[in-house]
Each structure stands twice: as C-alpha cells, then as structure tokens.
Write a protein that holds these residues in place. Structure first.
Motif, PDB file in Angstrom:
ATOM      1  N   ALA A  85     -32.260  12.455 -18.773  1.00 11.75           N
ATOM      2  CA  ALA A  85     -32.554  13.893 -18.880  1.00 11.75           C
ATOM      3  C   ALA A  85     -33.889  14.064 -19.596  1.00 11.75           C
ATOM      4  O   ALA A  85     -34.131  13.404 -20.615  1.00 11.75           O
ATOM      5  N   TYR A  86     -34.752  14.924 -19.038  1.00 11.54           N
ATOM      6  CA  TYR A  86     -36.065  15.172 -19.645  1.00 11.54           C
ATOM      7  C   TYR A  86     -35.894  16.018 -20.903  1.00 11.54           C
ATOM      8  O   TYR A  86     -35.261  17.079 -20.839  1.00 11.54           O
ATOM      9  N   PRO A  87     -36.467  15.583 -22.045  1.00 13.45           N
ATOM     10  CA  PRO A  87     -36.408  16.431 -23.239  1.00 13.45           C
ATOM     11  C   PRO A  87     -37.026  17.801 -22.956  1.00 13.45           C
ATOM     12  O   PRO A  87     -38.061  17.883 -22.302  1.00 13.45           O
ATOM     13  N   TYR A  88     -36.380  18.836 -23.426  1.00 13.93           N
ATOM     14  CA  TYR A  88     -36.757  20.250 -23.233  1.00 13.93           C
ATOM     15  C   TYR A  88     -36.569  20.661 -21.766  1.00 13.93           C
ATOM     16  O   TYR A  88     -36.033  21.733 -21.505  1.00 13.93           O
ATOM     17  N   GLY A  89     -37.005  19.806 -20.836  1.00 16.94           N
ATOM     18  CA  GLY A  89     -36.571  19.925 -19.438  1.00 16.94           C
ATOM     19  C   GLY A  89     -37.145  21.026 -18.565  1.00 16.94           C
ATOM     20  O   GLY A  89     -36.756  21.135 -17.407  1.00 16.94           O
ATOM     21  N   ALA A  90     -38.063  21.863 -19.104  1.00 14.46           N
ATOM     22  CA  ALA A  90     -38.666  22.901 -18.258  1.00 14.46           C
ATOM     23  C   ALA A  90     -39.795  22.263 -17.437  1.00 14.46           C
ATOM     24  O   ALA A  90     -40.284  21.185 -17.789  1.00 14.46           O
ATOM     25  N   PRO A  91     -40.227  22.907 -16.344  1.00 17.46           N
ATOM     26  CA  PRO A  91     -41.267  22.300 -15.503  1.00 17.46           C
ATOM     27  C   PRO A  91     -42.547  21.945 -16.270  1.00 17.46           C
ATOM     28  O   PRO A  91     -43.269  21.022 -15.874  1.00 17.46           O
ATOM     29  N   SER A  92     -42.828  22.646 -17.375  1.00 16.14           N
ATOM     30  CA  SER A  92     -44.041  22.326 -18.146  1.00 16.14           C
ATOM     31  C   SER A  92     -43.824  21.139 -19.095  1.00 16.14           C
ATOM     32  O   SER A  92     -44.767  20.680 -19.737  1.00 16.14           O
ATOM     33  N   ALA A 121     -38.347   3.123 -13.789  1.00 14.09           N
ATOM     34  CA  ALA A 121     -37.630   2.477 -14.905  1.00 14.09           C
ATOM     35  C   ALA A 121     -36.210   2.063 -14.515  1.00 14.09           C
ATOM     36  O   ALA A 121     -35.502   1.460 -15.313  1.00 14.09           O
ATOM     37  N   GLY A 122     -35.776   2.422 -13.305  1.00  7.28           N
ATOM     38  CA  GLY A 122     -34.459   1.980 -12.842  1.00  7.28           C
ATOM     39  C   GLY A 122     -33.364   3.022 -12.926  1.00  7.28           C
ATOM     40  O   GLY A 122     -32.195   2.718 -12.667  1.00  7.28           O
ATOM     41  N   PHE A 123     -33.716   4.246 -13.288  1.00  7.81           N
ATOM     42  CA  PHE A 123     -32.702   5.305 -13.298  1.00  7.81           C
ATOM     43  C   PHE A 123     -32.427   5.743 -11.858  1.00  7.81           C
ATOM     44  O   PHE A 123     -33.290   5.613 -10.982  1.00  7.81           O
ATOM     45  N   SER A 124     -31.237   6.295 -11.630  1.00  5.27           N
ATOM     46  CA  SER A 124     -30.923   6.736 -10.267  1.00  5.27           C
ATOM     47  C   SER A 124     -30.875   8.256 -10.152  1.00  5.27           C
ATOM     48  O   SER A 124     -30.729   8.787  -9.053  1.00  5.27           O
ATOM     49  N   GLY A 125     -31.007   8.956 -11.275  1.00  3.91           N
ATOM     50  CA  GLY A 125     -31.046  10.413 -11.232  1.00  3.91           C
ATOM     51  C   GLY A 125     -31.463  10.963 -12.577  1.00  3.91           C
ATOM     52  O   GLY A 125     -31.333  10.279 -13.601  1.00  3.91           O
ATOM     53  N   ALA A 126     -31.987  12.209 -12.570  1.00  3.87           N
ATOM     54  CA  ALA A 126     -32.449  12.811 -13.817  1.00  3.87           C
ATOM     55  C   ALA A 126     -32.237  14.317 -13.792  1.00  3.87           C
ATOM     56  O   ALA A 126     -32.354  14.954 -12.756  1.00  3.87           O
ATOM     57  N   CYS A 127     -31.944  14.858 -14.980  1.00  2.76           N
ATOM     58  CA  CYS A 127     -31.689  16.289 -15.110  1.00  2.76           C
ATOM     59  C   CYS A 127     -32.855  17.000 -15.766  1.00  2.76           C
ATOM     60  O   CYS A 127     -33.432  16.513 -16.744  1.00  2.76           O
ATOM     61  N   ALA A 128     -33.172  18.179 -15.211  1.00  2.00           N
ATOM     62  CA  ALA A 128     -34.107  19.092 -15.851  1.00  2.00           C
ATOM     63  C   ALA A 128     -33.268  20.173 -16.540  1.00  2.00           C
ATOM     64  O   ALA A 128     -32.052  20.032 -16.661  1.00  2.00           O
ATOM     65  N   THR A 129     -33.912  21.258 -16.975  1.00  2.00           N
ATOM     66  CA  THR A 129     -33.128  22.364 -17.555  1.00  2.00           C
ATOM     67  C   THR A 129     -33.333  23.658 -16.773  1.00  2.00           C
ATOM     68  O   THR A 129     -32.895  24.720 -17.219  1.00  2.00           O
ATOM     69  N   THR A 130     -34.005  23.576 -15.636  1.00  2.00           N
ATOM     70  CA  THR A 130     -34.132  24.768 -14.792  1.00  2.00           C
ATOM     71  C   THR A 130     -32.753  25.095 -14.219  1.00  2.00           C
ATOM     72  O   THR A 130     -31.934  24.204 -13.998  1.00  2.00           O
TER      73      THR A 130
END
Ligand SMILES: [Zn+2]
Length: 345
Positions: A282-289, A302-311
């Motif tokens: 999951a991206y810290p803070y997670g907004a597009p900026s 890096a080998g991850f298979s999925g990631a979460c944003a906060t939008t």
C-alpha cells in the motif's frame, strides 16, 4: 416460442453481465481503538469494528488482498469480494482488532511500515499531535529550520491550552478549519514534515520535542507493533501481512533509488519477520500526488502482485491491480457501514 427463447437468452445474458460487473470493495482502516483525539479520522472503536465485521460477513465475501489481486491477474474479479485492510501497523491491530477478526472469522490484510516496527515513540504524525494538541503549555515562539529555511511561528495566547478548550476541540478534524493557533500550527507543521525524508523529519521532530518539553522518546499510546507482535498478528491464516514501505515517506518526493530501497526493503524485512512471502503493498498517504508511474513500476519490479492507493472506488474485472482504490471507513455503527456499502455495490 422464438420470442420467449430470445427473452430467456436476454435474461441469462443480463444476469451474466451483472455477475461480471458486480464489484468488489477494499475497505481501509488504520486503528481499532477509542483515542482521546483523532484529527485524521484513523480510529474505529472496537464496538463499531465488531458491528462492521458482522455486516461484512452478511453482505460480502471477505478475503485477503492477495486473493483479490490473484483473481484480477487471471482476468476475473471475485463477486462481492470484500477486503478489510488496516494501514501502518498499529499495536491495536493485534490487541483489539485480531480477537474480533477471529470471533467473526473475517480475514484482514495489514500493511506494516516495516521501519517503524518497535518505534515506541510512535508514528511521526502521532508525535506531532503529542507535541501540539496535548495539554501542555508551550513556549510562545517557535523557530524551526527545515532544509535550510527558517520557519517562525508566534502562538500568542494559544501557547496555553485551557481544559475547556481541550474538551471543546477534542473532536476536531484536520480537514476542517483550525479553531486555535495550536491547531493551525499542527496543520502547518504536518504539511512541512510530510514530504521530508525520514532522517530530516526525525531531526525536526527532535527539535520540536525539546521546544515543547514533551519527551520525544516517551512511549506513545498510539504505538506501532513490535517485531514480536507482527509475528503474533500474522500467525495462522487470518491476517495477511502486506508492506507499506520502511519509514512511511511520500514516495513521490523521493528519487528512484530511495523509493526502491523503501519498497524492496519493506518486503525483505517483513518476509524475514513473518517467514512467508509478502505480495501486497500500500502506498503511504496513497493519493495520486503521493506516488508516480515510476513508483508503480518499482512496486511491480520488487515482486509484489498488487498495491492499494487511497482513492475511492470499487474493484472490477480489469481494474489496475497496482492502483486499487479503497473505501475509507469512518467510525460509524454497523448500519452506517451497511448504508455506505449499499451506495457502492
Ligand atoms: Zn499509512
């Protein structure tokens, strides 16, 4: 007969379309506790959380994020899938949330900022809250140097924080107008500290600690998990541990090498800690900026298979699995959550 057959086919097709487009949701939580203040709306009380889990069991199919991303990678999307995520790695995820997850048999994915594990003084935003919004008298003038630039603030009479004002503003949210000079300074400093690299931020926090008289190394009630607690949290198959960088930086503010270190480093540290593969991020803070195209590529590399944003949004077949939208869940009762979920599905 032809007409009947056609309408039957139409019905079957529309049913199929509904199945395919029925969305999944990724819910975003941070803390399960009842803190004295919550300017960022990170906490849900244990009683409300228990009600939320009942609702999730009733309306959807709770699963780990890795199950959702595996399905997306194969070109599917689980129908009415619900993924409960908790960000940052607060100790209350083990002490308060896990027993309730067990009781209601709802799996969860916890994104841990691996470099913050065991930091008894807490996450930087909680430290800032301790310096500014707790009942201590502060010096009237603050002078703080950040990246060679000197910032000066005069708190005026807000250097005192009378009990009546503390009680009146305990429910203040950082997204609304600051009611006192302290709250204004809290928001100003938050914005100044957020894009800093961790060592710069630690220096600024140490200066703020000595200015405020609140010990920087004191144990925060909002403390992160310890390494041993991360292991306990991940025991069995109930909780998937995902990565959330090492020091929770705004990745878009860092160069490629520093981003790579934060992303890869968190995966390595957590895999060693839990003795299993870590595939969700999951991206810290997670907004597009807060992240860039380059960040997304580095996460995949890096080998991850999925990631979460906060939008905000739902997850469907074809959703970009390295930028999954989430629904920020506020501290409401079970009916409140059910109403919100109904709006989305
Ligand atoms: Zn976070």
């Amino acid at each position: 007969m032809g007409g009947v057959g056609a309408s039957r086919i139409k019905r079957v097709l529309s049913h199929a379309a509904r199945r395919l487009t029925a969305p999944s949701l990724v819910l975003m939580y941070h803390r399960v506790t009842a803190p004295p203040r919550d300017p960022w709306q990170l906490a849900v009380t244990p009683a409300h959380f228990a009600e939320h889990l009942e609702v999730m069991r009733r309306v959807g199919r709770p699963q780990h994020l890795r199950d959702l991303t595996r399905a997306l990678a194969a070109g599917h999307a689980p129908r009415h899938g619900i993924v409960l995520t908790l960000d940052d790695g607060y100790a209350d995820n083990l002490l308060e949330a896990r027993p309730l997850l067990e009781k209601h048999d709802v799996p969860a994915t916890v994104f841990v900022a691996a470099g913050c594990v065991g930091r008894s003084q807490g996450f930087w935003w909680d430290q800032l809250e301790n310096f500014l919004l707790t009942p201590v008298d502060l010096p009237r003038h603050l002078q703080l140097e950040i990246r060679g630039e000197v910032h000066r603030h005069d708190l005026g009479e807000d250097s005192y924080f009378p009990l009546a004002a503390q009680a009146r503003h305990a429910g203040w949210r950082a997204t609304s107008e600051p009611p006192t000079g302290r709250h204004r300074l809290f928001v100003t400093l938050y914005r100044l500290l957020r894009p800093l690299a961790d060592p710069e931020r630690q220096t600024a926090l140490a200066e703020l600690a000595s200015w405020s008289g609140v010990p920087a190394a004191g144990v925060s009630p909002a403390r992160p998990l310890t390494a041993e607690e991360v292991q306990r949290l991940s025991a069995g198959d109930l909780v998937e541990i995902g990565a959330h960088t090492l020091t929770h930086p705004q990745l878009s503010a860092l160069g490629a090498d520093a981003q790579r270190e934060e992303i890869r480093g968190s995966r390595t540290v957590l895999q060693e800690a839990v003795g299993a593969s870590v595939t969700s991020f999951a991206y810290p803070y997670g907004a597009p900026s807060d992240y860039t195209r380059e960040t997304v590529a580095l996460v995949a590399e890096a080998g991850f298979s999925g990631a979460c944003a906060t939008t905000s949004g739902v997850v469907k077949r074809g959703s970009e699995r390295f930028e999954l939208p989430r629904l920020h869940v506020e501290d409401c009762d079970g009916d409140g959550l059910a109403r919100r979920l109904a709006q989305w599905t």
